[in-house]
Write a protein that holds these residues in place. Structure first.
Motif, PDB file in Angstrom:
ATOM      1  N   GLY A   1     132.423 102.128 -23.098  1.00  0.00           N
ATOM      2  CA  GLY A   1     131.785 101.709 -22.118  1.00  0.00           C
ATOM      3  C   GLY A   1     132.774 101.118 -21.048  1.00  0.00           C
ATOM      4  O   GLY A   1     132.155 100.958 -19.757  1.00  0.00           O
ATOM      5  N   GLY A   2     134.122 101.295 -21.109  1.00  0.00           N
ATOM      6  CA  GLY A   2     134.956 101.091 -20.104  1.00  0.00           C
ATOM      7  C   GLY A   2     135.069 102.176 -19.009  1.00  0.00           C
ATOM      8  O   GLY A   2     135.358 101.977 -17.728  1.00  0.00           O
ATOM      9  N   SER A   3     134.723 103.406 -19.440  1.00  0.00           N
ATOM     10  CA  SER A   3     135.010 104.592 -18.968  1.00  0.00           C
ATOM     11  C   SER A   3     134.023 105.273 -18.050  1.00  0.00           C
ATOM     12  O   SER A   3     132.965 105.348 -18.593  1.00  0.00           O
ATOM     13  N   VAL A   4     134.228 105.254 -16.734  1.00  0.00           N
ATOM     14  CA  VAL A   4     133.313 105.910 -15.986  1.00  0.00           C
ATOM     15  C   VAL A   4     132.745 107.420 -16.442  1.00  0.00           C
ATOM     16  O   VAL A   4     131.575 107.638 -16.121  1.00  0.00           O
ATOM     17  N   TYR A   5     133.648 108.013 -17.035  1.00  0.00           N
ATOM     18  CA  TYR A   5     133.049 109.275 -17.649  1.00  0.00           C
ATOM     19  C   TYR A   5     131.844 109.221 -18.659  1.00  0.00           C
ATOM     20  O   TYR A   5     131.282 109.870 -18.884  1.00  0.00           O
ATOM     21  N   TRP A   6     132.300 108.053 -19.548  1.00  0.00           N
ATOM     22  CA  TRP A   6     131.474 107.670 -20.621  1.00  0.00           C
ATOM     23  C   TRP A   6     130.213 107.028 -20.216  1.00  0.00           C
ATOM     24  O   TRP A   6     128.881 107.316 -20.765  1.00  0.00           O
TER      25      TRP A   6
ATOM     26  N   THR B   1     128.415 106.592 -17.535  1.00  0.00           N
ATOM     27  CA  THR B   1     127.534 107.170 -16.541  1.00  0.00           C
ATOM     28  C   THR B   1     126.463 108.137 -17.397  1.00  0.00           C
ATOM     29  O   THR B   1     125.362 108.225 -17.364  1.00  0.00           O
ATOM     30  N   ARG B   2     126.977 108.703 -18.697  1.00  0.00           N
ATOM     31  CA  ARG B   2     125.969 109.515 -19.487  1.00  0.00           C
ATOM     32  C   ARG B   2     125.508 108.917 -20.622  1.00  0.00           C
ATOM     33  O   ARG B   2     124.438 109.134 -21.169  1.00  0.00           O
ATOM     34  N   HIS B   3     125.906 107.616 -20.940  1.00  0.00           N
ATOM     35  CA  HIS B   3     125.287 107.009 -22.088  1.00  0.00           C
ATOM     36  C   HIS B   3     124.385 105.632 -21.601  1.00  0.00           C
ATOM     37  O   HIS B   3     123.795 105.205 -22.270  1.00  0.00           O
ATOM     38  N   GLY B   4     124.920 105.174 -20.463  1.00  0.00           N
ATOM     39  CA  GLY B   4     124.445 103.811 -19.953  1.00  0.00           C
ATOM     40  C   GLY B   4     124.609 102.662 -21.129  1.00  0.00           C
ATOM     41  O   GLY B   4     125.469 102.935 -21.942  1.00  0.00           O
ATOM     42  N   THR B   5     123.749 101.644 -21.117  1.00  0.00           N
ATOM     43  CA  THR B   5     123.945 100.643 -21.965  1.00  0.00           C
ATOM     44  C   THR B   5     122.394 100.412 -22.626  1.00  0.00           C
ATOM     45  O   THR B   5     121.601 100.902 -21.607  1.00  0.00           O
ATOM     46  N   ALA B   6     122.168  99.880 -23.447  1.00  0.00           N
ATOM     47  CA  ALA B   6     120.908  99.437 -23.993  1.00  0.00           C
ATOM     48  C   ALA B   6     120.421  97.697 -23.685  1.00  0.00           C
ATOM     49  O   ALA B   6     121.477  97.175 -23.424  1.00  0.00           O
ATOM     50  N   SER B   7     119.318  97.649 -23.382  1.00  0.00           N
ATOM     51  CA  SER B   7     118.890  96.394 -22.905  1.00  0.00           C
ATOM     52  C   SER B   7     118.712  95.513 -24.250  1.00  0.00           C
ATOM     53  O   SER B   7     118.250  95.979 -25.246  1.00  0.00           O
ATOM     54  N   LYS B   8     119.580  94.361 -24.368  1.00  0.00           N
ATOM     55  CA  LYS B   8     119.447  93.793 -25.678  1.00  0.00           C
ATOM     56  C   LYS B   8     118.864  92.254 -25.369  1.00  0.00           C
ATOM     57  O   LYS B   8     118.717  91.881 -24.191  1.00  0.00           O
TER      58      LYS B   8
ATOM     59  N   GLU C   1     126.614 115.238 -22.236  1.00  0.00           N
ATOM     60  CA  GLU C   1     127.543 114.556 -22.827  1.00  0.00           C
ATOM     61  C   GLU C   1     128.457 114.107 -21.810  1.00  0.00           C
ATOM     62  O   GLU C   1     128.893 114.811 -20.855  1.00  0.00           O
ATOM     63  N   GLU C   2     129.616 113.127 -22.084  1.00  0.00           N
ATOM     64  CA  GLU C   2     130.515 112.972 -21.210  1.00  0.00           C
ATOM     65  C   GLU C   2     131.423 113.993 -21.242  1.00  0.00           C
ATOM     66  O   GLU C   2     131.756 114.825 -22.116  1.00  0.00           O
ATOM     67  N   ILE C   3     132.110 114.115 -20.120  1.00  0.00           N
ATOM     68  CA  ILE C   3     133.204 115.405 -20.035  1.00  0.00           C
ATOM     69  C   ILE C   3     134.089 115.095 -21.178  1.00  0.00           C
ATOM     70  O   ILE C   3     134.815 114.122 -21.194  1.00  0.00           O
ATOM     71  N   PRO C   4     134.576 116.015 -21.979  1.00  0.00           N
ATOM     72  CA  PRO C   4     135.553 115.868 -22.929  1.00  0.00           C
ATOM     73  C   PRO C   4     136.868 115.443 -22.441  1.00  0.00           C
ATOM     74  O   PRO C   4     137.214 116.043 -21.239  1.00  0.00           O
ATOM     75  N   THR C   5     137.585 114.550 -22.989  1.00  0.00           N
ATOM     76  CA  THR C   5     138.881 114.034 -22.764  1.00  0.00           C
ATOM     77  C   THR C   5     139.749 115.109 -22.135  1.00  0.00           C
ATOM     78  O   THR C   5     140.453 114.818 -20.900  1.00  0.00           O
ATOM     79  N   LYS C   6     139.837 116.050 -22.725  1.00  0.00           N
ATOM     80  CA  LYS C   6     141.077 117.109 -22.494  1.00  0.00           C
ATOM     81  C   LYS C   6     140.483 117.971 -21.035  1.00  0.00           C
ATOM     82  O   LYS C   6     141.308 118.319 -20.576  1.00  0.00           O
ATOM     83  N   GLU C   7     139.215 117.811 -20.748  1.00  0.00           N
ATOM     84  CA  GLU C   7     138.843 118.671 -19.418  1.00  0.00           C
ATOM     85  C   GLU C   7     138.884 117.726 -18.397  1.00  0.00           C
ATOM     86  O   GLU C   7     138.327 118.165 -17.224  1.00  0.00           O
ATOM     87  N   ARG C   8     139.008 116.312 -18.488  1.00  0.00           N
ATOM     88  CA  ARG C   8     138.896 115.444 -17.554  1.00  0.00           C
ATOM     89  C   ARG C   8     139.756 115.637 -16.450  1.00  0.00           C
ATOM     90  O   ARG C   8     141.199 115.564 -16.850  1.00  0.00           O
TER      91      ARG C   8
END
Ligand code: HEC
Ligand code: HEC
Length: 344
Positions: free
Chosen positions: A297-302, A304-311, A234-241
């Protein structure tokens, strides 16, 4: 000397000669392919082994990996994919000094030392030596139905990646033959194994008993990974970033330039669509930094952990970085670099 003693001397001399032939180790060098040593020791031949070193096929296979290969009858429409080539996501060189090292920090140091990309897919170097593919959490992305047949069959793994990861088509039998020739040519070599002098002698010893051979095979296989683990995080939680306030800037720069800009660059077709990497750096850094706190999707934290789906309408997507391919502290290094650059 009488006749008897001549015969005895001759027998002793013969014995010494045979004995010296026996103890003379097989002469392997650093470039000896690992599979050839394993097979000489009696290990089973993998089903993807090609057995020849046909230069033309190796070249065609390399072309498929590097360019998607419009080589078949010269027809461009035969390209494996219109959206990606294999080297968008995979290196074809070693990524560590020795093949048993899969630590992200040492991979990044190695990439810096040898001026290599740092990518979300595993290196194709040595892939024919492995016995399992699409390990760990990749099943979560591609589903059990697709991953099961690929997990212990390299050809199926290649087909899965060419069709799904690469958003393209499966290889023809001819193309697969060439692909395997190329991948066999970039298999692990003896130099990639971290062997001590004694271990080398054990492997190269002539006339090994069945037990010794089994021990040598086991020893060789303990020196490389038989499959690359993959853990989705999972992305690093906001508070821990750390939000860019702490991190190794040099690492961050390398990750940005040799991982992110590997795809997000003005030379790539995706730049038409993605919101950064167009070459307008200052704007990109400011934009990326403004999303640090977000979990979208704008956040490098998010991302990198979720990527995007091919549409359907946007076939190019962003792969997930597993923890093995980008550690949390490396995400912080990236953020630190982006923050500093955004303020210049
Ligand atoms: C858009 C990114 C992307 C592209 C393009 C791509 N791959 Fe992959 N590939 C991945 C990811 C991510 C994995 C997940 C497993 C890994 O490599 O660690 C993977 C896995 C694989 C595996 C199994 C690796 C392992 O050790 O588990 C093979 C084999 C493979 N790809 C071959 C190819 C070939 C051949 C091509 C070109 C035809 C290709 N890939 C194109 C992203 C990509
Ligand atoms: C294999 C290619 C590839 C790599 C490597 C890659 N990206 Fe992406 N990324 C994409 C694609 C393609 C999209 C657009 C997906 C879409 O529009 O649906 C995207 C989208 C994004 C977005 C969403 C905003 C936008 O521009 O559309 C962000 C943020 C992003 N990537 C950051 C990164 C970062 C940070 C890295 C490096 C750690 C990285 N990417 C590495 C291919 C890649």
């Amino acid at each position: 000397m009488n006749r008897i003693s001549i015969i005895i001397v001759a027998i002793i001399a013969c014995g010494a000669l045979t004995a010296s032939m026996l103890v003379q180790p097989i002469s392997y060098d650093g470039q000896t392919p690992v599979s050839s040593i394993l097979m000489a020791l009696g290990d089973a031949t993998p089903s993807h082994y090609v057995g020849t070193q046909d230069a033309e096929k190796i070249e065609k296979g390399k072309d498929l990996v590097m360019t998607g290969g419009p080589w078949m009858d010269g027809k461009v429409e035969y390209r494996l994919s219109d959206h990606f080539v294999c080297i968008d996501c995979h290196n074809i060189q070693p990524e560590a000094p020795f093949a048993d090292d899969n630590d992200p920090d040492s991979r990044l140091q190695y990439a810096k030392e040898f001026n290599q990309a740092y990518l979300p897919g595993s290196t194709l170097y040595g892939i024919t030596n492995r016995t399992s593919w699409f390990n760990g959490d990749h099943e979560k992305k591609y589903g059990k139905e697709l991953v099961d047949p690929a997990r212990h069959d390299l050809k199926n793994a290649i087909q899965l990646c060419s069709k799904e990861c690469s958003v393209g088509r499966e290889l023809t039998d001819d193309e697969m033959e060439s692909m395997l020739h190329f991948l066999n040519a970039i298999e692990l070599k003896l130099k990639d194994l971290n062997l001590s002098g004694d271990e080398m002698a054990q492997i190269a010893k002539v006339g090994q008993s069945a037990e010794e051979k089994a021990a040598s095979i086991k020893l060789i296989k303990s020196k490389y990974l038989d499959g690359y683990p993959a853990t989705f995080a999972e992305e690093i939680p906001t508070k821990e970033r750390k939000m860019g306030k702490e991190g190794n800037l040099e690492n961050g720069k390398w990750i940005y330039e040799k991982s992110c800009l590997h795809c997000h660059s003005p030379q790539k077709t995706i730049t038409d669509r993605t919101l950064f990497g167009s070459g307008k750096d200052q704007k990109d850094f400011k934009w990326l930094a403004s999303y640090f706190k977000k979990s979208n999707g704008g956040s490098v934290y998010w991302i990198t952990r979720h990527g995007t789906a091919s549409k359907e309408h946007i076939p190019q997507y962003m792969p997930i970085y597993s923890q093995e391919k980008l550690s949390n502290s490396q995400v912080e290094d990236l953020a630190a670099y982006i923050l500093v650059e955004s303020k210049k």
